[in-house]
Design a protein around this motif. Structure first.
Motif, PDB file in Angstrom:
ATOM      1  N   THR A  97      38.433  46.913  44.990  1.00 39.94           N
ATOM      2  CA  THR A  97      39.063  47.875  45.883  1.00 39.94           C
ATOM      3  C   THR A  97      39.514  49.072  45.055  1.00 39.94           C
ATOM      4  O   THR A  97      39.092  49.243  43.900  1.00 39.94           O
ATOM      5  N   TRP A 139      37.397  41.490  45.301  1.00 37.49           N
ATOM      6  CA  TRP A 139      36.911  40.571  46.323  1.00 37.49           C
ATOM      7  C   TRP A 139      36.150  39.440  45.637  1.00 37.49           C
ATOM      8  O   TRP A 139      35.266  39.685  44.819  1.00 37.49           O
ATOM      9  N   SER A 164      35.948  34.182  51.385  1.00 35.55           N
ATOM     10  CA  SER A 164      36.077  35.405  50.605  1.00 35.55           C
ATOM     11  C   SER A 164      37.538  35.830  50.638  1.00 35.55           C
ATOM     12  O   SER A 164      38.133  35.928  51.714  1.00 35.55           O
ATOM     13  N   LEU A 207      40.859  38.256  48.618  1.00 38.41           N
ATOM     14  CA  LEU A 207      41.234  39.406  47.808  1.00 38.41           C
ATOM     15  C   LEU A 207      42.238  38.947  46.758  1.00 38.41           C
ATOM     16  O   LEU A 207      43.290  38.395  47.089  1.00 38.41           O
ATOM     17  N   LYS A 230      33.458  41.057  52.916  1.00 38.32           N
ATOM     18  CA  LYS A 230      34.743  41.732  52.779  1.00 38.32           C
ATOM     19  C   LYS A 230      35.494  41.624  54.104  1.00 38.32           C
ATOM     20  O   LYS A 230      35.098  42.237  55.092  1.00 38.32           O
TER      21      LYS A 230
END
Length: 310
Positions: A165, A172, A181, A183, A208
């Motif tokens: 990001t 990610w 998935s 973060l 994402k």
């Protein structure tokens, strides 16, 4: 025409960082032909950028060699930063040519919010470089001593990193244990151990998730928060979470309605509980139930404490 070319090259540079697309796929994304992509790649090389290629002629920008690691003038704005900048630009008085030119240049250069800034804190440099290498080589990594705010634990995580990001602040990853998935914040990673003998096995699951206005990620939006805010809670909301303003409509001189999608109830509940007397919770029912559970954990529940909804 020249401005369009510059914007296209900047977009291409962003796409070439950790790139896994062919030149034809890049051309389709950019709305041009393959020959144009090849010409721009050659121009980047002539400007001393290190553009390398892997199998099947897939080109990518090297972030460990050449000038890319020192480019501090290619600034990447997050959605929130870009929104604030846009508001600032719009507030500039248009009564002089100088100010009009400034607005035009700022819009032309910075309105594209997906351009990555490669400047990171020195103490995080090795972590980021290892993640970049793993993404480039499609390898799994172990996030050693990851300090999770959700579980309040320090643990190692086996993941497949696949994208960053803003400013490499978060990465990610597809986590093997949870099969999701997620973060991960770079600052919370102790170190990254690249697993040379463990290639990606779940690339099709590299997704994402969405991110809501409270910066909570999720694979989908679970509901909408409908909150009636007074002036105090409205001011604090847009100051702390600027993107919230896009989901707010003014109801009266001192009341504002927030109707925003949520990926989780955690972020919005923290905000509501901090300003309990300044917010009326209108919905949804699941948000109200979740909020009441939080309240029940804080103290014995009373009729006055319960959020009833309207």
């Amino acid at each position: 025409m020249e401005q369009t070319k510059i914007e296209t090259i900047l977009r291409l540079m962003q796409m070439l960082i950790g790139n896994r697309r062919t030149t034809r796929e890049l051309a389709n994304k950019l709305g041009c032909n393959v020959r144009t992509v090849q010409r721009y790649i050659n121009q980047l090389r002539n400007a001393h950028f290190v553009v390398e290629s892997r199998q099947r002629g897939i080109y990518y920008l090297s972030t460990s060699r050449g000038p890319l690691k020192d480019i501090s003038d290619l600034i990447h704005f997050s959605d929130e930063e870009a929104y604030i900048l846009q508001k600032a630009i719009d507030s500039i008085d248009d009564n002089t040519t100088l100010k009009q030119n400034l607005k035009q240049k700022l819009y032309n250069i910075y309105n594209y919010v997906e351009l990555a800034d490669v400047v990171v804190h020195p103490e995080q440099g090795e972590v980021v470089q290892n993640l970049i290498s793993a993404i480039d080589e499609h390898l799994c990594v172990e996030l050693v001593d990851y300090r999770s705010a959700n579980s309040n634990k320090v643990s190692n995580r086996l993941v497949e990193p696949f994208a960053f990001t803003t400013n490499y602040q978060q990465v990610w990853c597809f986590e093997h244990e949870s099969q999701k998935s997620k973060l991960f914040k770079v600052a919370r990673i102790g170190k990254v151990r690249i697993l040379k003998d463990k290639p990606w096995i779940d690339e099709t699951k590299h997704i994402k998730p969405h991110i809501d206005i409270f910066r909570i990620a999720g694979e989908r939006y679970i509901s909408n928060a409908r909150l009636l805010l007074n002036i105090r809670s409205y001011n604090l909301l847009v100051e702390e979470y600027p993107l919230a303003e896009e989901y707010i409509t003014q109801q009266s001189d001192n009341e504002y309605l927030l109707d925003a999608p949520l990926c989780s109830y955690e972020g919005v509940c923290r905000f509501i509980l901090g300003l309990f007397n300044d917010i009326k919770v209108l919905g949804d029912k699941n948000l109200i139930n979740h909020l009441n559970q939080k309240i029940l954990q804080l103290k014995p529940i009373t009729t006055e404490t319960v959020v009833k909804g309207e």
